[in-house]
Scaffold this active site. Structure first.
Site, PDB file in Angstrom:
ATOM      1  N   GLY A  19      30.238  48.703  20.665  1.00 46.58           N
ATOM      2  CA  GLY A  19      30.645  49.535  21.797  1.00 46.58           C
ATOM      3  C   GLY A  19      30.988  48.740  23.049  1.00 46.58           C
ATOM      4  O   GLY A  19      31.223  49.312  24.109  1.00 46.58           O
ATOM      5  N   GLU A  23      36.150  51.575  45.806  1.00 46.74           N
ATOM      6  CA  GLU A  23      35.329  50.411  45.437  1.00 46.74           C
ATOM      7  C   GLU A  23      35.196  50.275  43.924  1.00 46.74           C
ATOM      8  O   GLU A  23      35.251  49.169  43.369  1.00 46.74           O
ATOM      9  CB  GLU A  23      33.937  50.543  46.062  1.00 46.74           C
ATOM     10  CG  GLU A  23      33.035  49.355  45.841  1.00 46.74           C
ATOM     11  CD  GLU A  23      33.592  48.092  46.473  1.00 46.74           C
ATOM     12  OE1 GLU A  23      33.607  47.999  47.692  1.00 46.74           O
ATOM     13  OE2 GLU A  23      34.039  47.211  45.728  1.00 46.74           O
ATOM     14  N   VAL A  83      30.521  57.677  33.361  1.00 42.82           N
ATOM     15  CA  VAL A  83      30.467  57.323  34.776  1.00 42.82           C
ATOM     16  C   VAL A  83      30.020  58.518  35.624  1.00 42.82           C
ATOM     17  O   VAL A  83      29.166  58.390  36.508  1.00 42.82           O
ATOM     18  CB  VAL A  83      31.834  56.771  35.259  1.00 42.82           C
ATOM     19  CG1 VAL A  83      31.819  56.558  36.763  1.00 42.82           C
ATOM     20  CG2 VAL A  83      32.159  55.465  34.547  1.00 42.82           C
ATOM     21  N   ILE A 126      30.211  45.299  42.053  1.00 42.52           N
ATOM     22  CA  ILE A 126      30.444  44.226  43.038  1.00 42.52           C
ATOM     23  C   ILE A 126      31.089  44.817  44.290  1.00 42.52           C
ATOM     24  O   ILE A 126      32.064  45.549  44.183  1.00 42.52           O
ATOM     25  CB  ILE A 126      31.377  43.145  42.446  1.00 42.52           C
ATOM     26  CG1 ILE A 126      30.777  42.563  41.173  1.00 42.52           C
ATOM     27  CG2 ILE A 126      31.662  42.058  43.470  1.00 42.52           C
ATOM     28  CD1 ILE A 126      31.723  41.641  40.421  1.00 42.52           C
ATOM     29  N   LYS A 170      43.797  46.192  38.346  1.00 36.48           N
ATOM     30  CA  LYS A 170      42.843  45.741  39.370  1.00 36.48           C
ATOM     31  C   LYS A 170      43.492  44.742  40.320  1.00 36.48           C
ATOM     32  O   LYS A 170      43.210  44.729  41.520  1.00 36.48           O
ATOM     33  CB  LYS A 170      41.621  45.112  38.690  1.00 36.48           C
ATOM     34  CG  LYS A 170      40.774  46.132  37.932  1.00 36.48           C
ATOM     35  CD  LYS A 170      39.743  45.439  37.056  1.00 36.48           C
ATOM     36  CE  LYS A 170      38.841  46.436  36.337  1.00 36.48           C
ATOM     37  NZ  LYS A 170      38.017  45.794  35.291  1.00 36.48           N
TER      38      LYS A 170
END
Lengths: 378, 378
Positions: A170, A112, A11, A119, A188
């Site tokens: 993966g 976010e 990331v 999204i 979440k």
């Protein structure tokens, strides 16, 4: 504007790449990495180098895990630096502390990327809340489990088989528990409930996964025009709220039933805007990196999300009542027959359903259960 | 902040109601109405009362139609007042002039409510474009036609019957042409293409509707696992773009196939974020009012959309090529048989398909056609 990135894994590299190739006016000045991975002049292994640099306004945390992420976020916020993070575990665990710390030191916390990858879900909830109360939210929030279920439906292969292939490709972790036991969706859901309802959701909400889902279960629900998806759900009413994570056998007429591969689809209901749905890639280096860079750009444009959890909503499990099917060896208390080897329990809370499932697992460790909502009304 | 509303019909009243009951810091100071409808101390029948009021920063246009809306918007922008509008016809016709006028006078033009009602679609495109190029967009952008088709599917009743009921219930206009001939979607597609591709889309894009759709057509496509929806579509590649509005027989595996009632579902594809979809109420007093108030709040928070169409993309119809089915008495040029009385033409542009449809209508005024995209790949 100068920023720092904490962690240069999948990331972190995505954020770095998007900013350097697509964004002007933002410079990644420093990157925190492990001492044996310092391969770039911007890299340092010492967090204080970043925290004490007055030129750095914002820190992008891409490390994951609870520690040292928690400590670094608190240190950054305390130094007046704003924080962008994709770390759902640490935000779900410390949201209230982070929000208070950010407010105290005039810094912003932007999250976010913790939910739904690329999204615009958290910003979407916040935008809706400028005008509306959010009555409920619901959705497919985990790409791995959606991929597993979708592949089962499309190939007829069983859960273990599809999971093992996903692991070798993966798409699923070597230890898949966080995904298939609903832990990822639980984090979440806690975050979404906190943002949507303005409450520090510290209650240990019920969370179940799809570890025991079989192709026979899928076929049984298919006979009833349904397909199983792992759903995070939250609702509020009259100063009370509740949330849960559970498998739901959705009617084929719903959009959710048709979400393919590793996509996410999340819904909210607002007073004046009505039902809004957001769909997209829920994970991955570029979609998640995109969400973090959107937060960076929002911050640059002056957006300062303020999370104020002082309203003090009460957790009330009776807000979530539904009908549940249990596929298990021994009929659960209060059930009637649904199909051979499966039982229907009507009008129980999500907490009661999870308790009945725990009992079922004691007698039959292969048990599975799912909520069966009414047909979608059009 | 003081604002004015132009027109106090269904949408104008929605904006007024939402602002007065849910928003602090924004005051509806003046309302433009017809001379015989001045029933509120804020009302005036003279637009100059509004335009010359230095306290009014922003004008919310809810009148609809080309004139006097066009003149009032230009006057307001020229006076340095920003404009929020839900008027898709006037924006589609004068987008370039409005954008230039806004830029020249330091005013903003905010158009969320022109497309997709309460769905954050225009702001969503603009947000994506901060990072990504939008390769294409597509979607169900008209609630009335979706309601008609969905009701046909669910009841088996024919088009004329469902339309006449929808008219008596107020779901469809007395003159339904703008909806059923694709004119409304054409305006929305022109606006979406302009925002997504940064081009003043002035080309007369092909636009077809569903006026001739029969229940027999629906059954024919159903045999092939498809359902007809009216779709607006645009794409760009290498400095060229194209857009179209046409009936599409979508595979049942797509989310679009399952959009119920009068809902909209719009999709875009960005480089890093991937595919994003937005779903919600595409019309109605409160959803549209909500979108306009969101624009007002965005303006208050400092958002100033800048539409710069100077890149000068070329319109290139060869970007949109597909396979089309024509249900018509005489086989179109280059067609093969699809079903009894229906013909398949492969790999033609949307413009060529529309031309073939015009020919078909000359021979058989009841003709219908739809594009048949490949199965969605998951």
């Amino acid at each position: 504007m100068k920023i720092a990135i904490l962690g240069h894994g999948v990331v972190g590299r995505g954020v770095d790449e998007i900013i350097s190739s697509r964004v002007t006016g933002v410079e990644v000045a420093k990157i925190l990495e492990l001492p044996d991975r310092l391969c770039d002049p911007r890299m340092t292994a010492n967090f204080d180098d970043i925290c004490s640099d007055p030129e750095i306004e914002l820190v992008v945390e891409c490390m994951g895990g609870l520690e040292p992420a928690h400590t670094f976020i608190i240190k950054a916020l305390s130094a007046g630096k704003s924080v962008v993070t994709s770390n759902k575990a640490v935000v779900a665990a410390y949201f209230e502390e982070f929000a208070a710390c950010a407010q105290e030191h005039g810094a912003a916390l932007l999250i976010e990327a913790t939910c739904g990858g690329g999204i615009p879900w958290i910003a979407g909830i916040e935008k809706v809340r400028r005008i509306d109360r959010v009555a409920w939210f619901s959705g497919i929030m985990n790409g791995t489990t959606n991929y597993l279920v979708d592949t089962m439906v499309k190939t007829g292969r069983d859960f273990a088989d599809v999971l093992s292939e996903a692991q070798s490709l993966g798409y699923a972790e070597r230890d898949p528990s966080a995904d298939i036991d609903g832990i990822d969706v639980k984090n979440k859901t806690i975050i979404a409930a906190s943002v949507a309802f303005n409450v520090a959701c510290t209650h240990d909400i019920p969370a179940s996964g799809i570890r025991n889902l079989t192709m026979d279960d899928m076929r049984m629900f298919e006979k009833h025009g349904r397909v199983v998806k792992l759903i995070g759900f939250g609702a509020q009413r009259d100063g009370r709220y509740a949330a849960t994570v559970e498998p739901v056998a959705l009617p084929n007429s719903s959009l959710e039933a048709h979400v393919p591969a590793n996509f996410n689809l999340v819904t909210l209901e607002g007073d004046t805007v009505g039902e809004l749905k957001f769909y997209g890639q829920g994970a991955g280096s570029l979609p998640t990196g995109n969400a973090m860079v959107q937060d960076v750009l929002d911050f640059e444009a002056g957006r300062r999300p303020a999370y104020d959890f002082s309203a003090g909503l009460t957790y009330d499990p009776t807000l979530l009542v539904g009908d549940y099917v249990f596929r298990t060896a021994v009929a659960p208390e209060g059930s009637t027959r649904y199909e051979d080897g499966a039982w229907l329990v009507r009008s129980v809370t999500a907490e009661r359903a999870r308790m009945l499932y725990d009992h079922a697992l004691e007698n039959d460790p292969t048990s599975f259960f799912a909520r069966i909502p009414q047909e979608v009304e059009a």
